[in-house]
Design an enzyme around this catalytic site. Structure first.
Site, PDB file in Angstrom:
ATOM      1  N   ALA A  37       0.802  -1.233   0.000  1.00 34.06           N
ATOM      2  CA  ALA A  37       0.000   0.000   0.000  1.00 34.06           C
ATOM      3  C   ALA A  37       0.829   1.274   0.000  1.00 34.06           C
ATOM      4  O   ALA A  37       0.291   2.357   0.192  1.00 34.06           O
ATOM      5  CB  ALA A  37      -0.935  -0.002   1.210  1.00 34.06           C
ATOM      6  N   GLY A  42      -2.102   0.004  -4.731  1.00 35.43           N
ATOM      7  CA  GLY A  42      -2.229  -0.329  -3.321  1.00 35.43           C
ATOM      8  C   GLY A  42      -2.469   0.908  -2.476  1.00 35.43           C
ATOM      9  O   GLY A  42      -3.320   0.917  -1.582  1.00 35.43           O
ATOM     10  N   ASP A  88       7.520  -7.737   4.468  1.00 35.14           N
ATOM     11  CA  ASP A  88       8.273  -8.142   3.281  1.00 35.14           C
ATOM     12  C   ASP A  88       7.786  -9.525   2.887  1.00 35.14           C
ATOM     13  O   ASP A  88       8.101 -10.522   3.540  1.00 35.14           O
ATOM     14  CB  ASP A  88       9.775  -8.167   3.593  1.00 35.14           C
ATOM     15  CG  ASP A  88      10.614  -8.602   2.396  1.00 35.14           C
ATOM     16  OD1 ASP A  88      10.035  -8.965   1.355  1.00 35.14           O
ATOM     17  OD2 ASP A  88      11.854  -8.594   2.514  1.00 35.14           O
ATOM     18  N   ASN A 115      -2.505  -7.482  -2.393  1.00 35.97           N
ATOM     19  CA  ASN A 115      -2.267  -6.623  -3.550  1.00 35.97           C
ATOM     20  C   ASN A 115      -0.818  -6.608  -4.035  1.00 35.97           C
ATOM     21  O   ASN A 115      -0.562  -6.520  -5.229  1.00 35.97           O
ATOM     22  CB  ASN A 115      -2.691  -5.187  -3.190  1.00 35.97           C
ATOM     23  CG  ASN A 115      -2.137  -4.156  -4.131  1.00 35.97           C
ATOM     24  OD1 ASN A 115      -2.672  -3.911  -5.209  1.00 35.97           O
ATOM     25  ND2 ASN A 115      -1.025  -3.519  -3.737  1.00 35.97           N
ATOM     26  N   THR A 136       7.058 -14.135  -3.657  1.00 35.98           N
ATOM     27  CA  THR A 136       6.450 -12.851  -3.284  1.00 35.98           C
ATOM     28  C   THR A 136       4.963 -12.801  -3.613  1.00 35.98           C
ATOM     29  O   THR A 136       4.132 -12.431  -2.775  1.00 35.98           O
ATOM     30  CB  THR A 136       7.167 -11.696  -4.009  1.00 35.98           C
ATOM     31  OG1 THR A 136       8.569 -11.758  -3.722  1.00 35.98           O
ATOM     32  CG2 THR A 136       6.605 -10.358  -3.567  1.00 35.98           C
ATOM     33  N   TYR A 192      14.042 -21.018 -16.621  1.00 38.49           N
ATOM     34  CA  TYR A 192      13.305 -19.848 -16.131  1.00 38.49           C
ATOM     35  C   TYR A 192      12.984 -18.886 -17.261  1.00 38.49           C
ATOM     36  O   TYR A 192      13.826 -18.548 -18.097  1.00 38.49           O
ATOM     37  CB  TYR A 192      14.124 -19.127 -15.068  1.00 38.49           C
ATOM     38  CG  TYR A 192      13.473 -17.871 -14.514  1.00 38.49           C
ATOM     39  CD1 TYR A 192      12.473 -17.956 -13.547  1.00 38.49           C
ATOM     40  CD2 TYR A 192      13.867 -16.607 -14.956  1.00 38.49           C
ATOM     41  CE1 TYR A 192      11.880 -16.808 -13.034  1.00 38.49           C
ATOM     42  CE2 TYR A 192      13.284 -15.451 -14.441  1.00 38.49           C
ATOM     43  CZ  TYR A 192      12.288 -15.561 -13.477  1.00 38.49           C
ATOM     44  OH  TYR A 192      11.704 -14.426 -12.970  1.00 38.49           O
TER      45      TYR A 192
END
Length: 313
Positions: A37, A42, A88, A115, A136, A192
């Site tokens: 946020a 956010g 985090d 978010n 994350t 990846y």
């Protein structure tokens, strides 16, 4: 997609703003957590929820930026109740610390808005040794939700008010790896692909909400869980792709949403009475949308749930 000013069944459209979709709504007495946020959609989500009377906890990695956003909100809405707490999402220790500190506040949690996120960054591992986008965007939010569920269940039971979990996904979920979730290759650097990994993490956000819905229905819990595409927005998420970022910030301004429009679907799903009782659905432009077939695969959702529990255990 309900493009531009063409309104969908909800009465809102691509161009609707967060203030417009919540106009006239009273969120007094509700408490919400908004991750990420301190900037972008956010920050706008936190501002508009506070504007509607919701007590907002801004869960941010950058405390200084979060404090600045809080000051701006309080200046605009002097009666608002806004807290800033450090989180985090790439660190499970940080997620656990945040959840413990929030629960210690003895605040009921009515709305959880997952978010925050990273997008298409180069290969890297989180502090827990998990590919950074998956860690994350999905694992951090999965753990956060897991640790706050008892609070949300108690809040919904004692107040009689429906709890709402809102996962910000993306149309990018359609660009996930062909197998959807690479359970056996999450950390495989040799295969990846930054876009495929981003799509995988956003697919996981939808599957997470769908599996939560299944659990809530089985338990008879008065909480909903939905996912959404906020729209293509001018933010700093494309910072790892300089050409695309430059294009987005120039010509893209003609077709991309601003943050006020980008936060609309989140605020709609979090607060609007039209969404009451709706769960396990995917929203776009403040209307019901359609995810792809992998996002609707309940066997895949169950496998992801079990895999995620294993990661956080």
């Amino acid at each position: 997609m309900w493009l531009f000013r063409s309104k969908g069944p909800s009465g809102f459209s691509w161009s609707s703003t967060a203030e417009e979709v919540t106009r006239g709504l009273d969120g007094s007495g509700l408490s919400a957590i908004v991750t990420g946020a301190s900037s972008g959609i956010g920050a706008e989500t936190a501002r508009v929820l506070a504007l509607r009377g919701v007590r907002v906890v801004m869960a941010v990695r950058n405390m200084s930026a979060g404090a600045t956003v809080k000051e701006e909100i309080v200046k605009e809405v002097p009666s608002s109740k806004v807290d800033v707490m450090e989180l985090d999402l790439s660190s499970m220790a940080s997620v656990r610390k945040f959840a413990s500190e929030f629960n210690a506040l003895n605040l009921p949690l009515n709305i959880l808005i997952n978010n925050a996120g990273v997008m298409a960054n180069p290969f890297g591992l989180s502090k827990d040794g998990i590919e950074l986008q998956f860690a994350t965007n999905h694992v951090g939010h999965f753990l956060l939700t897991y640790l706050l569920l008892d609070n949300m269940k108690n809040a919904s039971q004692t107040s009689g008010v429906e709890g709402r979990i809102v996962n910000l996904s993306s149309e990018g979920h359609r660009f996930a790896y062909s197998e959807g979730i690479r359970f056996d290759k999450i950390n495989d650097q040799s295969t990846y692909n930054s876009i495929g990994a981003y799509g995988q993490s956003k697919l996981a956000n939808i599957l997470h909400a769908n599996e939560l819905t299944k659990h809530f229905k089985e338990e008879g819990v008065n909480i909903t869980a939905n996912s959404l595409h906020p729209g293509s927005i001018i933010t700093n998420l494309l910072r790892y792709h300089s050409f695309v970022d430059a294009l987005a910030r120039t010509a893209g301004r003609l077709v991309l949403k601003n943050v006020q429009q980008g936060a609309a679907t989140t605020c709609y799903v979090a607060l609007h009475p039209q969404v009451k009782g709706v769960s396990g659905r995917y929203f776009c432009d403040s209307n019901l949308g359609e995810s792809n077939s992998k996002a609707k695969d309940m066997d895949l959702a169950k496998k992801l749930w079990d895999f995620s529990v294993g990661l956080i255990s």
